[in-house]
Write a protein that holds these residues in place. Structure first.
Motif, PDB file in Angstrom:
ATOM      1  N   PRO A   1       0.804  -1.221   0.000  1.00  0.00           N
ATOM      2  CA  PRO A   1       0.000   0.000   0.000  1.00  0.00           C
ATOM      3  C   PRO A   1       0.840   1.276   0.000  1.00  0.00           C
ATOM      4  CG  PRO A   1      -0.096  -1.061   2.149  1.00  0.00           C
ATOM      5  CD  PRO A   1       0.590  -2.015   1.224  1.00  0.00           C
ATOM      6  N   VAL A   2       2.043   1.238   0.563  1.00  0.00           N
ATOM      7  CA  VAL A   2       2.905   2.429   0.545  1.00  0.00           C
ATOM      8  C   VAL A   2       3.282   2.769  -0.888  1.00  0.00           C
ATOM      9  CG1 VAL A   2       5.119   3.376   1.279  1.00  0.00           C
ATOM     10  CG2 VAL A   2       3.771   2.007   2.886  1.00  0.00           C
ATOM     11  N   ALA A   3       3.689   1.747  -1.648  1.00  0.00           N
ATOM     12  CA  ALA A   3       4.052   1.959  -3.048  1.00  0.00           C
ATOM     13  C   ALA A   3       2.840   2.440  -3.846  1.00  0.00           C
ATOM     14  CB  ALA A   3       4.604   0.666  -3.645  1.00  0.00           C
ATOM     15  N   ALA A   4       1.649   1.885  -3.531  1.00  0.00           N
ATOM     16  CA  ALA A   4       0.432   2.299  -4.238  1.00  0.00           C
ATOM     17  C   ALA A   4       0.122   3.772  -3.976  1.00  0.00           C
ATOM     18  CB  ALA A   4      -0.733   1.422  -3.807  1.00  0.00           C
ATOM     19  N   ALA A   5       0.329   4.211  -2.737  1.00  0.00           N
ATOM     20  CA  ALA A   5       0.071   5.606  -2.396  1.00  0.00           C
ATOM     21  C   ALA A   5       1.067   6.532  -3.061  1.00  0.00           C
ATOM     22  CB  ALA A   5       0.109   5.781  -0.885  1.00  0.00           C
ATOM     23  N   LYS A   6       2.327   6.118  -3.128  1.00  0.00           N
ATOM     24  CA  LYS A   6       3.337   6.913  -3.810  1.00  0.00           C
ATOM     25  C   LYS A   6       3.000   7.064  -5.286  1.00  0.00           C
ATOM     26  CE  LYS A   6       7.351   5.941  -0.856  1.00  0.00           C
ATOM     27  NZ  LYS A   6       8.690   5.286  -0.774  1.00  0.00           N
ATOM     28  N   LYS A   7       2.563   5.967  -5.896  1.00  0.00           N
ATOM     29  CA  LYS A   7       2.190   5.984  -7.303  1.00  0.00           C
ATOM     30  C   LYS A   7       1.008   6.922  -7.540  1.00  0.00           C
ATOM     31  CE  LYS A   7       0.682   2.875 -11.002  1.00  0.00           C
ATOM     32  NZ  LYS A   7       0.318   1.470 -11.344  1.00  0.00           N
ATOM     33  N   LEU A   8       0.078   6.895  -6.602  1.00  0.00           N
ATOM     34  CA  LEU A   8      -1.091   7.765  -6.708  1.00  0.00           C
ATOM     35  C   LEU A   8      -0.679   9.242  -6.702  1.00  0.00           C
ATOM     36  CD1 LEU A   8      -4.219   7.455  -6.730  1.00  0.00           C
ATOM     37  CD2 LEU A   8      -4.157   7.792  -4.265  1.00  0.00           C
ATOM     38  N   GLN A   9       0.293   9.558  -5.871  1.00  0.00           N
ATOM     39  CA  GLN A   9       0.771  10.935  -5.800  1.00  0.00           C
ATOM     40  C   GLN A   9       1.614  11.307  -7.008  1.00  0.00           C
ATOM     41  OE1 GLN A   9       1.319  13.920  -3.299  1.00  0.00           O
ATOM     42  NE2 GLN A   9      -0.815  13.343  -3.599  1.00  0.00           N
ATOM     43  N   ALA A  10       2.336  10.330  -7.526  1.00  0.00           N
ATOM     44  CA  ALA A  10       3.223  10.615  -8.652  1.00  0.00           C
ATOM     45  C   ALA A  10       2.472  10.832  -9.955  1.00  0.00           C
ATOM     46  CB  ALA A  10       4.236   9.481  -8.818  1.00  0.00           C
ATOM     47  N   GLN A  11       1.299  10.241 -10.075  1.00  0.00           N
ATOM     48  CA  GLN A  11       0.507  10.405 -11.299  1.00  0.00           C
ATOM     49  C   GLN A  11      -0.002  11.833 -11.423  1.00  0.00           C
ATOM     50  OE1 GLN A  11      -2.394   7.309 -10.563  1.00  0.00           O
ATOM     51  NE2 GLN A  11      -1.348   5.867 -11.924  1.00  0.00           N
ATOM     52  N   ASN A  12      -0.462  12.174 -12.606  1.00  0.00           N
ATOM     53  CA  ASN A  12      -0.898  13.551 -12.824  1.00  0.00           C
ATOM     54  C   ASN A  12      -2.195  13.889 -12.095  1.00  0.00           C
ATOM     55  OD1 ASN A  12      -2.702  12.089 -14.350  1.00  0.00           O
ATOM     56  ND2 ASN A  12      -2.564  13.406 -16.155  1.00  0.00           N
ATOM     57  N   ILE A  13      -2.809  12.895 -11.446  1.00  0.00           N
ATOM     58  CA  ILE A  13      -4.020  13.192 -10.671  1.00  0.00           C
ATOM     59  C   ILE A  13      -3.666  13.769  -9.301  1.00  0.00           C
ATOM     60  CG2 ILE A  13      -5.444  11.470 -11.823  1.00  0.00           C
ATOM     61  CD1 ILE A  13      -4.928   9.587  -9.491  1.00  0.00           C
TER      62      ILE A  13
END
Length: 466
Positions: free
Chosen positions: A297-309
């Motif tokens: 879930p940490v990696a998923a949250a980082k990815k969520l922040q890194a995306q343009n959304i």
């Protein structure tokens, strides 16, 4: 035996100088006291042609000096005492001041007979007039409310946020552990109620989605795969609608495992069509434990922040153990959001309404002029006007009593008494009408300032709630 030493010449000169200075000061003070006493004594015998003309306009009366009897015999604090303590004025006036007044004005009019009405009035003001109007008039006429509008953000960040559509995706942990009870009820039931309250309070036009995970299967290993795949948008991203949203929260129960990472990834998929340059995206998670389906879930949250959304991830840990709190906090930090932990119904409700909502509503807590400030200011304004009116009425009453005494002693005739009484009442009305006009102007300004601030805040709220 000690040797006696004569004082030095310098010491003797110093002592003599101090003695002369003391004598000189004492003589000066005595002379000054004599002059003041003579001046006071002369006022009661002032020739009629030397009595100053009493003011006849509000402005001049406000600036008039205190009557000589008032200055000599009447304590200022008692003269201006508030209505609640009016008995202090009455007692002092009747027991102490009135006998002195009657003697002094009696002596004067015995020596100055056949005075005209204007001359009688002028002397009574000279003796009995109040000199305190200015003390209370100046703060009345310069009165300002001091009201200040609260900070209402209108900068670039707030403006950009207003222009953007807001998207909120809520993730609800429905794993088997949410069946547990905490003070206040079952965790699953409490979480649903809190989420419903949160969604109902979102700004008008906000798009909402509710994802539930862990609600399929059981906690057994045989059901793990099925449960870990079970992530469902029970309320697809759309404007909030109370009936539909509450039906969605009632469509599932706590059951299986905790695929937190996969749920965050699905939230990312939902928001992928909403870039941050046009939308404000937020993810809110209520969970009572760590990932149990092998995801990160940490990696998923980082990815969520890194995306343009650039969706912010906020998490409430509901009755979570230490290891769970550590992971959930790391997930929130990776998602650029906040993490809090709660143990019971009250803490959950408080965090949902106090922790999450302010981050969404800049309007929370904003108000116009607080009632207590408005009440304090109106009371202050009324006090100034009341003090002035009391001083004015008491001056008129002193003159009325003086006229009654003079008439009873046959020192003025009935016509003179009536004419002076009428003039005293007219001047009282002039003063009080002026005080009332200033008071009404200041009250209107106070009310307008309050309405202006209140209206500004309400307009701001309405704009940001649209």
């Amino acid at each position: 035996m000690k040797e006696f030493k004569y004082p030095s010449i310098g010491m003797m000169l110093l002592a003599a100088l101090l003695l002369l200075t003391a004598c000189s000061t004492g003589q000066e003070e005595t002379e000054l006291n004599k002059k003041e006493a003579q001046a006071d004594a002369s006022r009661s015998t002032t020739p009629a042609d030397e009595v100053p003309k009493a003011p006849r306009t509000a402005e001049d009366m406000i600036s008039q000096k205190p009557g000589w009897l008032m200055k000599k015999h009447f304590d200022e604090e008692i003269e201006a005492v508030q209505p609640i303590d009016w008995f202090q004025y009455r007692n002092f006036y009747e027991k102490t001041f009135q006998p002195i007044m009657e003697k002094e004005i009696g002596d004067y009019f015995k020596k100055n007979e056949k005075q005209t009405s204007d001359e009688v009035y002028d002397y009574l003001v000279y003796a009995l007039g109040s000199g305190q109007y200015k003390k209370f008039y100046e703060p009345l006429v310069s009165f300002e409310s001091g009201f200040q509008a609260p900070d209402l953000p209108e900068g670039k960040e707030s403006t950009e946020r207003k222009k953007k559509q807001q998207n909120v995706v809520m993730l609800m942990d429905a794993s088997g552990s949410m069946k547990a009870k905490v003070p206040g009820g079952v965790k699953m039931d409490l979480a649903k109620a809190a989420i419903e309250e949160f969604a109902a309070g979102l700004p008008k036009g906000t798009a909402v989605s509710l994802l539930v995970y862990g609600h399929v299967g059981s906690g057994s290993e045989a059901d793990q795969a099925k449960s870990c795949r079970a992530i469902e948008a029970v309320f697809p991203l759309a404007p909030y609608e109370k009936g539909a949203f509450e039906a969605a929260t009632g469509s599932f129960q706590a059951s299986g495992w905790t695929p937190l990472a996969a749920a965050i990834n699905q939230a990312a998929d939902i928001l992928s069509a909403y870039p941050s340059n046009q939308y404000t995206n937020s993810v809110y998670i209520v969970s009572d434990g760590i990932e149990t389906c092998g995801g990160d879930p940490v990696a998923a949250a980082k990815k969520l922040q890194a995306q343009n959304i650039q969706a912010q991830v906020n998490i409430i840990g509901f009755d979570v153990d230490d290891s769970g709190q550590k992971q959930l906090k790391e997930v929130a930090e990776a998602g650029g959001g906040d993490y809090v932990t709660v143990k019971n119904k009250e803490e959950l409700q408080m965090q949902v309404t106090k922790k999450w909502r302010p981050s969404l509503f800049e309007i929370v807590g904003k108000q116009g002029v607080p009632l207590h400030e408005y009440v304090n200011k109106t009371s202050e304004l009324s006090d100034y006007k009341g003090r002035l009116t009391d001083l004015s009425d008491r001056e008129k009453n002193r003159m009325t009593n003086a006229l009654s005494f003079l008439s009873s002693q046959k020192l003025i005739d009935d016509q003179t008494k009536e004419e002076v009484q009428t003039l005293a009442e007219e001047m009282n009305q002039v003063r009080n009408s002026h005080f009332q006009r200033v008071y009404e102007t200041k009250s209107q300004q106070l009310e307008e300032q309050k309405k202006e601030i209140d209206s500004k805040v309400e307009d701001w709220k309405e704009k940001w709630q649209e």
